[in-house]
Design an enzyme around this catalytic site. Structure first.
Site, PDB file in Angstrom:
ATOM      1  N   ASP A 183       1.024  -0.673  -0.311  1.00 30.32           N
ATOM      2  CA  ASP A 183      -0.005   0.243  -0.223  1.00 30.32           C
ATOM      3  C   ASP A 183       1.053   1.798  -0.456  1.00 30.32           C
ATOM      4  O   ASP A 183       0.798   2.521  -0.344  1.00 30.32           O
ATOM      5  CB  ASP A 183      -1.120  -0.083   1.148  1.00 30.32           C
ATOM      6  CG  ASP A 183      -1.763  -0.478   0.887  1.00 30.32           C
ATOM      7  OD1 ASP A 183      -1.857  -2.095  -0.106  1.00 30.32           O
ATOM      8  OD2 ASP A 183      -2.586  -0.889   1.754  1.00 30.32           O
TER       9      ASP A 183
ATOM     10  N   GLU B  69      -9.678   0.069  -3.244  1.00 29.08           N
ATOM     11  CA  GLU B  69     -10.906  -1.014  -2.621  1.00 29.08           C
ATOM     12  C   GLU B  69     -11.534   0.026  -2.161  1.00 29.08           C
ATOM     13  O   GLU B  69     -12.243  -0.093  -1.215  1.00 29.08           O
ATOM     14  CB  GLU B  69      -9.861  -2.581  -2.370  1.00 29.08           C
ATOM     15  CG  GLU B  69      -8.462  -1.637  -0.787  1.00 29.08           C
ATOM     16  CD  GLU B  69      -8.979  -2.988  -0.631  1.00 29.08           C
ATOM     17  OE1 GLU B  69      -8.710  -3.804  -0.842  1.00 29.08           O
ATOM     18  OE2 GLU B  69      -7.037  -2.836   0.465  1.00 29.08           O
TER      19      GLU B  69
ATOM     20  N   HIS C 220      -5.504 -10.454  -4.776  1.00 29.98           N
ATOM     21  CA  HIS C 220      -3.955 -10.236  -4.360  1.00 29.98           C
ATOM     22  C   HIS C 220      -2.781 -11.198  -5.095  1.00 29.98           C
ATOM     23  O   HIS C 220      -1.866 -11.330  -4.641  1.00 29.98           O
ATOM     24  CB  HIS C 220      -3.933 -12.432  -2.917  1.00 29.98           C
ATOM     25  CG  HIS C 220      -5.168 -11.885  -1.317  1.00 29.98           C
ATOM     26  ND1 HIS C 220      -6.484 -11.371  -1.710  1.00 29.98           N
ATOM     27  CD2 HIS C 220      -4.609 -11.198  -0.725  1.00 29.98           C
ATOM     28  CE1 HIS C 220      -6.886 -11.096  -0.397  1.00 29.98           C
ATOM     29  NE2 HIS C 220      -6.052 -10.726   0.303  1.00 29.98           N
TER      30      HIS C 220
HETATM   31  O1  F6P Z   1      -1.277  -5.886   3.380  1.00 30.57           O
HETATM   32  C1  F6P Z   1      -2.393  -4.614   3.239  1.00 30.57           C
HETATM   33  C2  F6P Z   1      -3.001  -5.338   1.773  1.00 30.57           C
HETATM   34  O2  F6P Z   1      -3.283  -5.674   1.306  1.00 30.57           O
HETATM   35  C3  F6P Z   1      -3.877  -3.835   2.232  1.00 30.57           C
HETATM   36  O3  F6P Z   1      -4.004  -3.436   0.600  1.00 30.57           O
HETATM   37  C4  F6P Z   1      -5.619  -4.441   2.231  1.00 30.57           C
HETATM   38  O4  F6P Z   1      -6.747  -4.395   2.015  1.00 30.57           O
HETATM   39  C5  F6P Z   1      -5.049  -6.174   3.419  1.00 30.57           C
HETATM   40  O5  F6P Z   1      -3.995  -6.156   3.361  1.00 30.57           O
HETATM   41  C6  F6P Z   1      -6.093  -7.172   2.073  1.00 30.57           C
HETATM   42  O6  F6P Z   1      -5.820  -7.910   3.489  1.00 30.57           O
HETATM   43  P1  F6P Z   1      -5.608  -9.871   3.516  1.00 30.57           P
HETATM   44  O7  F6P Z   1      -4.743 -10.077   2.827  1.00 30.57           O
HETATM   45  O8  F6P Z   1      -5.660 -10.225   5.033  1.00 30.57           O
HETATM   46  O9  F6P Z   1      -6.795 -10.145   2.709  1.00 30.57           O
END
Ligand code: F6P
Length: 346
Positions: free
Chosen positions: A130, A225, A276
């Site tokens: 981020d 998001e 992801h």
């Molecule tokens: O690490 C930051 C992030 O990638 C954010 O951008 C996102 O909202 C969050 O992690 C998602 O987290 P997780 O992998 O726990 O769903």
């Protein structure tokens, strides 16, 4: 007395470049300083449970280009359970860890800062796709995420153009729209929506209609998001369940935006959520080098006895900053940069 046993952990969401930091720390600490490096599994969870293993040169061989983290990670917050902090301190003592290198974002480093205030010798390394940690120009992982998002935008362009469609692409960015802004500029987005600037659906549709009015048959809209309409009270979420740091699972604002665009403009619209994919796979050369420099600098700080610090990139220099300053407030998108992006809207 010089430090001989260093613990290392990776916490929070994973990101490309974590293994490059681990490799750099082990190579520097073991080969140049004769230290023992102890790998703590799954972030703060491993320290509360004593899941700790020695990391030697062999264990870090060949991991430089690998995504993820060989130490695994979790979003554990030891301060959420009454005996959590005591268990961490106990396990540090039992494994004779004299200094701790913590690699993480605002949450992991926030915990590191609390332990530092309790007397633990801590050095932080800034990680998050981020790019929203203060005091550092960049966190490693961000450049890789931007490359992936830009590639996706390029690909969406060709299919958008063939079908005369609007393509909405949702990228990560919970509190800050760095990925959306930079990948949007790089990919030539026609509109970029970020958490820092609440948006108006009317304005977005006006931009798209204006663009189509000057003969363009397709548009690309990039949405972080964490973006939300000005009139909305809440963010669009996937699940209301909160993690140990109080974060809900975001995702889905792209669908809302896409649906409204189609309804209001009559132009066929499709939505892609990158999710992801932005966090997986091999780091870019920039992230490998930044992560390596951070790892080396973290060991240098340990050896100099400079604790309660985070290594940071400012300009082209890696320097120590106070952990307290780094975790005080998030670094949101520079509005000068967003103004540049806006020149290309519509
Ligand atoms: O690490 C930051 C992030 O990638 C954010 O951008 C996102 O909202 C969050 O992690 C998602 O987290 P997780 O992998 O726990 O769903």
């Amino acid at each position: 007395m010089s430090i001989k046993r260093i613990g290392i952990l990776t916490g929070g969401g994973d990101c490309p470049g974590l293994n490059a930091v681990i490799r750099a720390v082990v190579r520097k600490a073991v080969l140049q300083h004769g230290c023992t490096v102890l790998g703590i599994k799954q972030g703060w969870l491993g320290l509360t449970e004593g899941d700790i293993e020695e990391l030697g040169i062999d264990q870090v061989s060949g991991i430089l280009p690998k995504g993820g983290t060989i130490l695994k990670t979790s979003r554990t917050n030891p301060f959420k359970s009454p005996d959590g902090p005591a268990r961490v301190l106990d396990n540090l003592k039992k494994s004779q860890i004299e200094a701790l290198i913590t690699i993480g974002g605002e949450d992991t480093l926030g915990v590191a800062h609390k332990f530092s205030q309790m007397g633990v010798k801590v050095v932080g390394v800034p990680k998050t796709i981020d790019n929203d940690l203060s005091c550092t120009d960049y966190t490693f992982g961000f450049d890789t995420a931007v490359s992936i998002a830009t590639d996706a935008i390029d690909r969406l362009h060709t299919t958008a153009e063939s079908h005369d469609r609007v393509m909405v692409v949702e990228v990560m960015g919970r509190h800050a729209g760095w990925i959306a802004t930079i990948a949007g500029i790089a990919g030539g987005a026609d509109c970029i929506l970020i958490p820092e600037v609440p948006f108006s659906m009317d304005e977005i549709c006006k931009l798209i209609k204006k663009r189509h009015g000057r003969g363009k048959d397709f548009s690309i809209v990039v949405v972080a998001e964490g973006a939300k309409p000005a009139e909305a009270k809440d963010l669009v979420i996937q699940s209301p369940k909160v993690d140990a740091f109080g974060h809900v699972r975001l995702g889905g604002i792209g669908y809302l935006v896409g649906e409204e665009i189609e309804k209001r403009t009559g132009i066929e619209t499709r939505v892609t959520i990158l999710g992801h994919i932005q966090r997986g796979g091999t780091p870019t050369a920039f992230d490998r080098v930044l992560a390596t420099r951070f790892g080396i600098a973290a060991v240098d700080l340990v050896m100099k006895g400079e604790f309660g610090k985070m290594v940071a990139l400012q300009g082209n220099r890696v320097i120590p900053v106070d952990l307290a300053d780094a975790v005080k407030a998030l670094k949101t998108v520079d509005m000068g940069l967003y103004d540049i992006a806006k020149v290309f809207f519509g």
